[in-house]
Design an enzyme around this catalytic site. Structure first.
Site, short mmCIF file in Angstrom:
data_model
loop_
_atom_site.label_atom_id
_atom_site.label_comp_id
_atom_site.label_asym_id
_atom_site.label_seq_id
_atom_site.Cartn_x
_atom_site.Cartn_y
_atom_site.Cartn_z
N GLY A 1 -1.53 -15.75 21.28
CA GLY A 1 -0.51 -16.28 22.20
C GLY A 1 0.86 -16.27 21.55
O GLY A 1 1.22 -15.34 20.82
N THR B 1 11.27 14.64 3.77
CA THR B 1 11.93 14.50 5.07
C THR B 1 13.44 14.55 4.92
O THR B 1 14.00 14.05 3.95
CB THR B 1 11.51 13.16 5.72
N GLU C 1 3.70 10.47 7.15
CA GLU C 1 2.56 11.29 6.71
C GLU C 1 1.95 12.06 7.87
O GLU C 1 0.72 12.18 7.96
CB GLU C 1 1.48 10.42 6.06
N CYS D 1 -0.03 17.36 -1.17
CA CYS D 1 0.34 16.00 -1.61
C CYS D 1 0.23 15.03 -0.43
O CYS D 1 -0.30 13.92 -0.55
CB CYS D 1 1.77 15.96 -2.14
N ARG E 1 0.84 -1.21 0.00
CA ARG E 1 0.00 0.00 0.00
C ARG E 1 0.88 1.26 0.00
O ARG E 1 0.57 2.23 -0.71
CB ARG E 1 -0.96 -0.01 1.19
N SER E 2 1.98 1.22 0.75
CA SER E 2 2.88 2.38 0.77
C SER E 2 3.44 2.63 -0.63
O SER E 2 3.51 3.78 -1.08
CB SER E 2 4.05 2.15 1.73
N GLN F 1 -15.18 -15.41 27.94
CA GLN F 1 -15.70 -14.04 27.88
C GLN F 1 -14.62 -13.00 27.64
O GLN F 1 -14.83 -12.02 26.93
CB GLN F 1 -16.47 -13.71 29.17
N ILE G 1 13.04 7.79 2.50
CA ILE G 1 12.23 7.99 1.30
C ILE G 1 11.76 6.64 0.73
O ILE G 1 12.57 5.85 0.23
CB ILE G 1 13.01 8.81 0.25
C1 LIG Z 1 9.12 3.63 6.70
C2 LIG Z 1 9.07 5.10 6.49
C3 LIG Z 1 8.83 5.60 5.22
C4 LIG Z 1 8.83 6.98 5.00
N1 LIG Z 1 8.64 7.47 3.73
C5 LIG Z 1 8.80 8.81 3.48
C6 LIG Z 1 8.77 9.31 2.15
O1 LIG Z 1 8.51 8.57 1.19
N2 LIG Z 1 9.01 10.62 1.94
C7 LIG Z 1 9.29 11.48 2.97
O2 LIG Z 1 9.52 12.67 2.72
N3 LIG Z 1 9.30 11.03 4.27
C8 LIG Z 1 9.08 9.72 4.54
N4 LIG Z 1 9.12 9.24 5.84
C9 LIG Z 1 9.44 10.15 6.92
C10 LIG Z 1 8.26 10.53 7.79
O3 LIG Z 1 7.36 11.33 7.10
C11 LIG Z 1 8.82 11.21 9.06
O4 LIG Z 1 9.45 10.18 9.81
C12 LIG Z 1 7.76 11.90 9.87
O5 LIG Z 1 7.32 13.08 9.24
C13 LIG Z 1 8.26 12.28 11.27
O6 LIG Z 1 9.50 12.92 11.21
P1 LIG Z 1 10.71 12.40 12.13
O7 LIG Z 1 10.83 10.94 12.00
O8 LIG Z 1 11.88 13.25 11.78
O9 LIG Z 1 10.26 12.69 13.62
P2 LIG Z 1 10.33 14.08 14.38
O10 LIG Z 1 9.66 15.15 13.60
O11 LIG Z 1 11.73 14.32 14.85
O12 LIG Z 1 9.43 13.75 15.66
C14 LIG Z 1 9.86 12.93 16.74
C15 LIG Z 1 8.73 12.91 17.78
O13 LIG Z 1 8.48 14.24 18.24
C16 LIG Z 1 7.12 14.54 18.09
N5 LIG Z 1 6.94 15.98 17.80
C17 LIG Z 1 7.51 16.74 16.84
N6 LIG Z 1 7.06 17.98 16.90
C18 LIG Z 1 6.16 18.03 17.92
C19 LIG Z 1 5.32 19.03 18.51
N7 LIG Z 1 5.29 20.27 17.99
N8 LIG Z 1 4.56 18.70 19.55
C20 LIG Z 1 4.56 17.44 20.06
N9 LIG Z 1 5.30 16.44 19.54
C21 LIG Z 1 6.09 16.73 18.50
C22 LIG Z 1 6.67 13.70 16.89
O14 LIG Z 1 5.27 13.56 16.86
C23 LIG Z 1 7.41 12.41 17.18
O15 LIG Z 1 6.70 11.68 18.16
C24 LIG Z 1 9.04 7.86 6.09
C25 LIG Z 1 9.23 7.35 7.39
C26 LIG Z 1 9.23 5.99 7.59
C27 LIG Z 1 9.44 5.45 8.98
#
Ligand SMILES: Cc1cc2nc3c(=O)[nH]c(=O)nc-3n(C[C@H](O)[C@H](O)[C@H](O)COP(=O)(O)OP(=O)(O)OC[C@H]3O[C@@H](n4cnc5c(N)ncnc54)[C@H](O)[C@@H]3O)c2cc1C
Length: 389
Positions: free
Chosen positions: A344, A137, A368, A243, A95-96, A284, A168
Site C-alpha cells: 500500500g 556506451t 547490458e 565482456c 551488485r553493479s 485470496q 559509465i
Molecule cells: C545506471 C546505468 C549504468 C550504466 N552503466 C554502463 C557502463 O558501465 N558502461 C557502459 O558502457 N554503459 C553503461 N550503461 C549504458 C547502457 O548499457 C545503455 O543505456 C544501453 O545499452 C541502452 O542504450 P541507450 O540507453 O542508448 O538506449 P538506445 O539504444 O537508444 O535504445 C532506446 C530504446 O530503443 C530500443 N531499441 C534500440 N534498438 C532497437 C531495435 N533494433 N529494435 C527494437 N528496439 C530497439 C531499446 O531497446 C530501448 O528501448 C548504463 C546505463 C545505466 C542506465
C-alpha cells in the site's frame, strides 16, 4: 516433510555445493551488516562509498572471484552468481559495482590483456585497492555500439583517444577505465589509467534509479597512451560483447536477489498488516499475488542455476544468457511492482526496500542489453534471421 522456506519453495539452495553455500552465507552476512543499514540513505543522497566498499569486497575475495590467477579467487561461476544474488538482494548498486569491477574491468584485462597489464592491474583490482570501469556506451550509441564515435589513432608509438562515453558505472571513482574505441583496424579495447591527461570523468546526477551507484560521463580529449595500452587480444566488437556476456550472467543471478527481497517484504507486510479485521495476507487476492511472485522467483532461480552450471561446464552460449537476462529482470521488476501494491502507501517509502528495488531494476532492464535487444537475440537464435541490423 521438513518445513518449506517461503523464499525458496523448491529448496533450490539445496542444489548448491557446500562451497557455494559458504559463499552465500559470507556475502549475505556482509550485505546485511555493512550495506543494508546504510543503503537507503546512500540511495536518498545519491552517493556510494566506492573506495570503502571496494576494500571490503576485496577482503572477502568477491572482486573478479570467477577469474583465475593474479590474486583472483578462481571460484565457480555459480559461486559468483550466488554472490551477485546476495548483494543485489540488498541493492542493485553494490551488485553493479561488483559486476563492473569483476566482469567488465577485470575480465577483459584477464582475457585480452598483456602480461604487463594483468600484473599491473588485476591484483589491485581484486583487493579493491583500485577501481575499474568499462566505457562502451556513448551519447549517440547505446544498443548499437558499432556506431561508436570514440576513436583511437596512432601517433608514432602512442595511441591518441578522442570521444565521449556516457552512463559509465564507477566512472567518477575509477582508477582504470577499459575504453572501447575505433581504430583503423576496427574496435579495440584500451586500458586507460584515469589520471592520464586528457581523461575526465563527470558524474551524472538527478538519476531516479541506481542512486546508490556512481554513474559518469567520460570525456577523452587527445588522451595520449603508450603503445602497450591496447588490449592485444581483443579484436573487434566480439571481444566487447564477450565482456557484456560475463556481466549479464551476474545480472541473471542478481535480479533473483532483488526479487527475493521484494517477496520477503511483501510477505512480512501481508502477515502483519490488518484490514477488515484480518491480516491482508489472509485475503485470496493477496495470496494470488504472493503465489505468483513465489512461482516466478523460483523459476528465475532455476534458470540462473541452469545457466551457472552450463557456464561452469564451459558450454554457456550468449543466447542462453540473453534468455536469463530477459526473463529474470522482467520478472524481478514485475515482482517488485506487485510487492509494492501489497505494501500500500508504505510501499512508496524508503523505509522498505521495495520501491528502491523497483526503481533500480528499471536501469537493470536497460543496461547490458535492453529487453528488446535480448528478445531479438533470442529471435535470431530461433529463426536464424537477425532483425536488428
Ligand atoms: C545506471 C546505468 C549504468 C550504466 N552503466 C554502463 C557502463 O558501465 N558502461 C557502459 O558502457 N554503459 C553503461 N550503461 C549504458 C547502457 O548499457 C545503455 O543505456 C544501453 O545499452 C541502452 O542504450 P541507450 O540507453 O542508448 O538506449 P538506445 O539504444 O537508444 O535504445 C532506446 C530504446 O530503443 C530500443 N531499441 C534500440 N534498438 C532497437 C531495435 N533494433 N529494435 C527494437 N528496439 C530497439 C531499446 O531497446 C530501448 O528501448 C548504463 C546505463 C545505466 C542506465
Amino acid at each position: 516433510m521438513s518445513e518449506l522456506d517461503p523464499l525458496d519453495l523448491l529448496d533450490l539452495d539445496d542444489e548448491l555445493t557446500d562451497e557455494e553455500r559458504d559463499i552465500r552465507d559470507v556475502v549475505r552476512r556482509f550485505a546485511a551488516d555493512r550495506v543494508a543499514p546504510n543503503v537507503a540513505e546512500w540511495f536518498e543522497e545519491g552517493t556510494f562509498p566506492g573506495r570503502e566498499m571496494a576494500k571490503e569486497l576485496g577482503a572477502l575475495d568477491i572482486l573478479g572471484m570467477h577469474l583465475d590467477g593474479y590474486g583472483c579467487a578462481g571460484a565457480s561461476a555459480v559461486s559468483y552468481g550466488v554472490a551477485c544474488r546476495e548483494l543485489e538482494a540488498v541493492d542493485s548498486g553494490i551488485r553493479s559495482f561488483t559486476s563492473v569491477q569483476g566482469s567488465l574491468a577485470m575480465f577483459p584485462i584477464r582475457t585480452y590483456g598483456s602480461e604487463e597489464q594483468r600484473e599491473e592491474w588485476l591484483p589491485r583490482l581484486a583487493r579493491g585497492e583500485a577501481i575499474g570501469c568499462f566505457g562502451l556506451t556513448e551519447p549517440d550509441s547505446g544498443s548499437d555500439p558499432g556506431e561508436m564515435r570514440t576513436s583511437a589513432r596512432r601517433d608514432g608509438d602512442d595511441w591518441v583517444l578522442n570521444g565521449t562515453k556516457m552512463w559509465i558505472t564507477n566512472g567518477g571513482i575509477a582508477d582504470v577505465a577499459v575504453i572501447w574505441a575505433k581504430t583503423e583496424d576496427g574496435v579495440s579495447g584500451f586500458v586507460v589509467p584515469t589520471d592520464t591527461p586528457g581523461f575526465e570523468a563527470r558524474d551524472i546526477h538527478r538519476k531516479l534509479s541506481l542512486r546508490a551507484s556512481i554513474t559518469s560521463e567520460l570525456v577523452l580529449e587527445d588522451c595520449r597512451l603508450p603503445s602497450g595500452a591496447i588490449l592485444p587480444e581483443a579484436r573487434g566488437l566480439k571481444a566487447t560483447l564477450s565482456c557484456l556476456n560475463e556481466a549479464r550472467f551476474g545480472i541473471v543471478w542478481g535480479s533473483v536477489g532483488a526479487a527475493r527481497s521484494c517477496l520477503e517484504s511483501a510477505l512480512e507486510y501481508a502477515k502483519t498488516r490488518v484490514q477488515f479485521g484480518k491480516p491482508i495476507g489472509g485475503f485470496q487476492l493477496t495470496q494470488r499475488k504472493l503465489a505468483d511472485m513465489a512461482v516466478e522467483l523460483n523459476k528465475a532461480m532455476l534458470l540462473a542455476l541452469r545457466l551457472g552450471r552450463l557456464k561452469d561446464e564451459g558450454r554457456l552460449a550468449p543466447q542462453q544468457v540473453s534468455m536469463g537476462k530477459l526473463n529474470n529482470v522482467r520478472e524481478a521488476l514485475a515482482i517488485a511492482r506487485e510487492a509494492r501494491t501489497i505494501l500500500g502507501a508504505s510501499g512508496i517509502s524508503a523505509e522498505y526496500p521495495v520501491m528502491r528495488h523497483m526503481a533500480n531494476l528499471e536501469s537493470v532492464l536497460t543496461y547490458e542489453g535492453t529487453s528488446e535487444i535480448h528478445t531479438l537475440i533470442i529471435g535470431e537464435a530461433l529463426t536464424g534471421m537477425r532483425a536488428f541490423t
